[in-house]
Write an enzyme that holds these catalytic residues in place. Structure first.
Site, PDB file in Angstrom:
ATOM      1  N   LYS A  49       0.807  -1.234   0.000  1.00 33.56           N
ATOM      2  CA  LYS A  49       0.000   0.000   0.000  1.00 33.56           C
ATOM      3  C   LYS A  49       0.835   1.276   0.000  1.00 33.56           C
ATOM      4  O   LYS A  49       0.350   2.341  -0.346  1.00 33.56           O
ATOM      5  CB  LYS A  49      -0.951   0.014   1.196  1.00 33.56           C
ATOM      6  CG  LYS A  49      -2.083  -0.997   1.090  1.00 33.56           C
ATOM      7  CD  LYS A  49      -3.362  -0.337   0.663  1.00 33.56           C
ATOM      8  CE  LYS A  49      -4.573  -1.223   0.566  1.00 33.56           C
ATOM      9  NZ  LYS A  49      -4.548  -2.572   1.068  1.00 33.56           N
ATOM     10  N   SER A 301       1.048  -9.894  -1.004  1.00 32.67           N
ATOM     11  CA  SER A 301       0.788  -8.450  -0.865  1.00 32.67           C
ATOM     12  C   SER A 301       1.150  -7.864   0.491  1.00 32.67           C
ATOM     13  O   SER A 301       1.339  -6.653   0.604  1.00 32.67           O
ATOM     14  CB  SER A 301      -0.683  -8.172  -1.172  1.00 32.67           C
ATOM     15  OG  SER A 301      -1.521  -9.009  -0.387  1.00 32.67           O
TER      16      SER A 301
HETATM   17  C1  LIG Z   1      -5.309  -3.601   0.663  1.00 29.45           C
HETATM   18  C2  LIG Z   1      -4.708  -4.943   0.551  1.00 29.45           C
HETATM   19  C3  LIG Z   1      -5.066  -5.827  -0.495  1.00 29.45           C
HETATM   20  C4  LIG Z   1      -6.122  -5.510  -1.526  1.00 29.45           C
HETATM   21  O1  LIG Z   1      -5.824  -4.374  -2.287  1.00 29.45           O
HETATM   22  P1  LIG Z   1      -6.991  -3.646  -3.125  1.00 29.45           P
HETATM   23  O2  LIG Z   1      -6.289  -2.590  -3.881  1.00 29.45           O
HETATM   24  O3  LIG Z   1      -7.957  -3.090  -2.113  1.00 29.45           O
HETATM   25  O4  LIG Z   1      -7.632  -4.691  -3.966  1.00 29.45           O
HETATM   26  C5  LIG Z   1      -4.400  -7.049  -0.564  1.00 29.45           C
HETATM   27  N1  LIG Z   1      -3.481  -7.403   0.346  1.00 29.45           N
HETATM   28  C6  LIG Z   1      -3.119  -6.595   1.368  1.00 29.45           C
HETATM   29  C7  LIG Z   1      -2.093  -7.074   2.319  1.00 29.45           C
HETATM   30  C8  LIG Z   1      -3.717  -5.331   1.505  1.00 29.45           C
HETATM   31  O5  LIG Z   1      -3.363  -4.536   2.521  1.00 29.45           O
END
Ligand SMILES: *Cc1c(COP(=O)(O)O)cnc(C)c1O
Length: 319
Positions: A49, A301
């Site tokens: 993010k 992510s």
């Molecule tokens: C926010 C987030 C997502 C999803 O991202 P979007 O852009 O809302 O689809 C996935 N994994 C993690 C760890 C996140 O913080």
């Protein structure tokens, strides 16, 4: 739009990590295809993010920066805004409800953000953001439905296309769709035939419901191990819904037990501490829910999971 992502990459360079792309021997052996993990848990805030928040904040004019930033996210987006604001010497306010646990409040305070506790729900915290925007002129930084945020997340797409030129499939965790939309725009502009597959949990998959309905629909939020994937996409969504509709090749849904298996595999076979949302791509492969055609990138992510919870899941607790 590729140009926006290239500009974002230049803008955030040096402030955000070009994360490692590592080959997973365990998943490659299992699938018979080269599987690589894109380790966004290695960002300084433990999740991707930071890319979108940093790009959005660096794109603001002087006056908007001076007025200070505001958000209601207590999760990875809130951490990203607080971190980027501190790095750039801008003030940031995070609005949260009285139900947010003390350790989360302290983590955001420790990043230098001002805390405003209001009401007893996320909706009330969000209403406070709107009040502060209206009354004090603070600048809101949205978590996904924003062109600069999507462009920032898209810089992951540039990195994986450069680091693995023959990639064929990308598995992307999917919630509001900023991550998936950004990666899809970048990768498809550079390699038109790559498949982009979104992965969500069965419990409260907002983008999946919107794609099925043909427009954003209200969803009921449910507790899930993939807590960072919870929440709606916004009934007024204008950026990420059309991009996900046009660019995603498929969306898969996972059970809680499958997500737990993904977290466990990440710890035991890959040596990575990964939160539920970050483990869904791995989980989809383990569950046999995706057929891989060739070199594959799994977007890991984020890694922000409560250590006690992580320990219990790795020890095999039922989801
Ligand atoms: C926010 C987030 C997502 C999803 O991202 P979007 O852009 O809302 O689809 C996935 N994994 C993690 C760890 C996140 O913080």
């Amino acid at each position: 739009m590729l140009a926006d992502i290239e500009q974002a990459a230049a803008r955030i360079a040096g402030r955000v990590t070009h994360t490692p792309l590592i080959r997973s021997r365990a998943l490659s052996d299992r699938t018979g295809r080269p599987v690589h993990l894109k380790l966004e848990n290695c960002q300084p805030i433990g999740a991707f993010k930071l890319r979108g928040a940093m790009n959005a904040i660096l794109s603001l004019g002087e006056a908007e920066r001076k007025r200070g930033l505001v958000t209601a996210s207590t999760g990875n987006h809130g951490r990203a805004v607080a971190y980027a604001a501190r790095a750039l010497g801008i003030s940031a306010t995070v609005c949260m409800s009285s139900l947010v646990p003390a350790n989360k409040v302290e983590a955001i305070r420790a990043l230098g953000a001002k805390i405003r506790i209001v009401g007893a729900s996320q909706d009330e915290a969000q209403a406070e953001v709107e009040t502060l925007v209206r009354n004090l002129g603070l600048t809101p930084i949205p978590p996904f439905d924003n062109v600069e945020v999507v462009a920032g997340q898209g810089t992951i797409g540039l990195e994986i296309a450069a680091d693995l030129p023959d990639l064929e499939t990308v598995l992307v965790p999917l919630s509001g769709g900023g991550l998936a939309a950004g990666i899809a725009v970048a990768v498809k502009a550079l390699r038109a035939r790559v498949r982009i597959i979104g992965v969500s949990m069965e419990r409260g998959a907002a983008m999946h419901a919107a794609l099925a309905a043909g427009n954003p629909v209200p969803i009921r939020e449910e507790e899930t191990l993939a807590d960072s994937l919870g929440g709606g996409i916004g009934l007024e969504n204008s950026v990420t819904f059309p991009l996900c509709r046009d660019l995603l090749d498929d969306v898969l849904l996972l059970t809680e037990a499958e997500i737990a298996a993904g977290i466990r595999h990440a710890a035991e076979a890959e040596g990575e501490i990964v939160e539920g949302a970050g483990a869904v791509g791995i989980a989809a492969i383990l569950a046999g829910k995706v057929v891989l055609s060739g070199p594959t990138v799994v977007i890991v992510s984020g890694g922000n999971i409560d250590p006690k919870k992580h320990h219990a899941i790795v020890a095999g607790a039922a989801a």
